[in-house]
Scaffold this active site. Structure first.
Site, PDB file in Angstrom:
ATOM      1  N   ASP A  28      -1.505  -1.433   8.595  1.00  0.00           N
ATOM      2  CA  ASP A  28      -1.543  -2.205   9.837  1.00  0.00           C
ATOM      3  C   ASP A  28      -2.983  -2.602  10.202  1.00  0.00           C
ATOM      4  O   ASP A  28      -3.903  -1.784  10.131  1.00  0.00           O
ATOM      5  CB  ASP A  28      -0.970  -1.296  10.941  1.00  0.00           C
TER       6      ASP A  28
ATOM      7  N   GLU B 266      -1.953  -5.955   6.252  1.00  0.00           N
ATOM      8  CA  GLU B 266      -1.750  -6.932   7.329  1.00  0.00           C
ATOM      9  C   GLU B 266      -3.117  -7.503   7.663  1.00  0.00           C
ATOM     10  O   GLU B 266      -3.972  -6.808   8.225  1.00  0.00           O
ATOM     11  CB  GLU B 266      -1.142  -6.258   8.565  1.00  0.00           C
TER      12      GLU B 266
END
Ligand code: NOJ
Length: 546
Positions: free
Chosen positions: A200, A249
């Site tokens: 993330d 990401e």
């Protein structure tokens, strides 16, 4: 391709655990609920799942404020449930990718609890601090969620940095101890047999070294992308040793850095999730600028050819539904959902499908503030209201752009709560349950679900659609997206009308071709050069006899 590069031939499916299936009747999805639906994943034909954050958390940012990286949030089950789910998925050859928030923890994480009490704690340097008297903040940096990126901590006479919510303090990746902790966590989950990670927010890891004010307070202070490299390098050995797929990401990444991070020899990731192509609708007019999409998608397809691999996606738990932002959910809800599916999935790369996308779910389009759960949406509402924007206008914006649009329970049947739960779910359902649900769409040969199943089968069965070269056929209009995939002389062509008007083209010749898959029924207009609104066609180009 080596055996460890299985992800190149795979189709992925993102599961948002809160909203997949509720097995214990509390209105919240859970891991045993996912396990009970393995047969569905198998019938879809996906090869791996990406489980969005399921760790114990402070529940401020829907699981992305982690309090313990080595456990499962009780609302989702236990570690034993996790192990059972991995075993069940592996038994049917579905691999498991899990999420890991690298940039921040929860304020309730024991590291932060120790750090905020005492400047001399070993954990203090796990986070990012600047002296602050509590009234003057260190600089003008702002968080992604729209407040100052600093929160005062009177106990130490400092403020801590948070790129997201105040309850999500940023980790200090300069500190080798933080790098080691994260590498250990990766190893810990590898020991539980996960196959990879979706990391993330990796573009946030490195902050401007001088901590000075910046021109664009919401973005300029992070995205020192060159500086992120050495941090990511700390994870490389553990990823390689365990043959884990690494998916980053990477919002806002530029091509040069992406190529460095994807470098097959010295890079850090196998796949990068980059977002330009799913954000045009926010600023562009018309909201679906096909020419811009052609340029953007083709840029990545061409740049990574023969070098690295693309991640292909149009939805996730942070975006509204594609049929609502790019498609035509009013006049052509089914057809536009199918057309968008063919458009992105048959390009070169690993497609990701976000739960419910395969049903053609549109935005939830909630009407009242009470319907929303997402912190970002609630913050937005209050900021806009304070700025004097009328409530009706704010609610209209949220109905279009809120992340909650895609976080609603997956409808399994047309029954109450979509068969997701017997209890009122934690968030409302998307309208249209009677026709848009798994059971009904499974019975319908023309449903979005059936079309997605076909797309997945074609993608996996036809080598040219997997590893063939991508070539754009530039139709120079703002309707058609046409491309070819070619492998060893085997040519395939995708033609998609990404508009609600008929398109006519002479730009390419379809006479020597066979129509293999289309989202229009057989009785539709069969003129090759006239493409109906949101019509999508897959052609096999015949070799012309000499
Ligand atoms: C990206 C996650 O997907 C999103 O849901 C979250 O709010 C931010 N990162 C912060 O963790």
């Amino acid at each position: 391709m080596t055996a460890t590069e299985w992800w190149r031939q795979a189709v992925g499916y993102e599961i948002y655990p809160q909203s997949f299936f509720d097995s214990n009747h509390d209105g919240i999805g859970d891991l045993p609920g996912i396990q009970s639906k393995v047969a569905y994943l198998q019938s879809l034909g996906v090869d791996f799942v990406w489980l969005a954050s399921f760790y114990p958390s402070g529940h401020v940012d829907s699981g992305y404020d982690v309090t313990d990286y080595r456990n499962v949030d009780p609302q989702f089950g236990t570690l034993a449930d996790f192990d059972a789910l991995v075993t069940a998925l592996h038994a049917v050859n579905i691999k498991v990718v899990i999420d890991l928030a690298l940039n921040h923890t929860s304020i309730q994480h024991p590291w932060f609890q120790a750090a905020q009490r005492d400047r001399t704690s070993a954990y203090h340097d796990y986070y990012i601090w600047r002296d602050s008297d509590g009234t003057t903040l260190p600089n003008n940096w702002e968080s992604v969620f729209g407040t100052s990126a600093w929160t005062p901590n009177p106990a130490t006479g400092e403020a801590y940095l948070h790129s997201f919510a105040p309850e999500q303090p940023d980790l200090n990746w300069e500190n080798p101890a933080v790098q080691r902790e994260m590498a250990d966590i990766v190893q810990w989950w590898a020991n539980r047999h996960v196959d990879g990670f979706r990391f993330d927010g990796v573009t946030h890891l490195k902050k401007c070294a001088d901590f000075a004010d910046v021109a664009h307070p919401r973005t300029d202070y992070y995205r020192d992308l060159a500086g992120v490299g050495p941090y990511l390098a700390a994870l490389r050995p553990v990823l390689q040793r365990n043959h884990l797929v690494a998916i980053g990401e990477a919002g806002g990444i530029d091509m040069a850095t992406a190529k460095q991070w994807l470098d097959p020899e010295n890079g850090y990731f196998d796949l990068l999730l980059e977002f330009d192509h799913v954000h045009f609708w926010e600023t562009a007019e018309p909201k679906l600028p096909v020419a811009d999409l052609r340029a953007n998608m083709s840029k990545w397809q061409v740049a990574l050819e023969g070098y690295a691999w693309n991640a292909l996606f149009i939805e996730n738990h942070d975006l509204p539904r594609a049929v609502s932002y790019y498609g035509d959910g009013t006049a052509y809800p089914r057809r536009s959902a199918q057309a968008l599916g063919m458009w992105y999935m048959l390009m070169k790369g690993t497609p990701f499908i976000y739960q419910g996308q395969e049903l053609g779910l549109p935005n939830a389009h909630f009407k009242r503030l009470d319907d929303y759960r997402d912190l970002d949406s609630l913050n937005y509402y209050h900021r806009q209201l304070a700025a004097g924007v009328p409530e009706t206008a704010i609610l209209a914006q949220l109905a279009t752009k809120s992340r909650d649009n895609a976080r609603t329970p997956l409808p399994w049947t047309p029954d109450e709560y979509g068969g997701f739960s017997t209890h009122q779910p934690w968030i409302g359902l998307t309208p249209g349950l009677a026709t848009r649900n798994v059971a009904t769409e499974q019975q319908d040969p023309h449903s979005v679900l059936t079309f997605y199943q076909q797309l997945i089968q074609f993608k996996k069965a036809i080598p040219a659609l997997q590893s063939g070269r991508y070539e754009l056929i530039d139709t120079q209009d703002n309707q058609l997206y046409v491309y070819r995939r070619t492998l060893n002389g085997d040519n395939w062509q995708v033609v998609v009308n990404m508009s609600s008007q008929v398109a006519t083209t002479q730009e390419f010749d379809l006479t020597a071709s066979e129509l293999i898959l289309t989202n229009l029924r057989v009785d539709a207009d069969s003129d090759d050069q006239v493409i109906q609104p949101w019509e999508a066609r897959l052609y096999h180009l015949r070799k012309v006899e000499q």
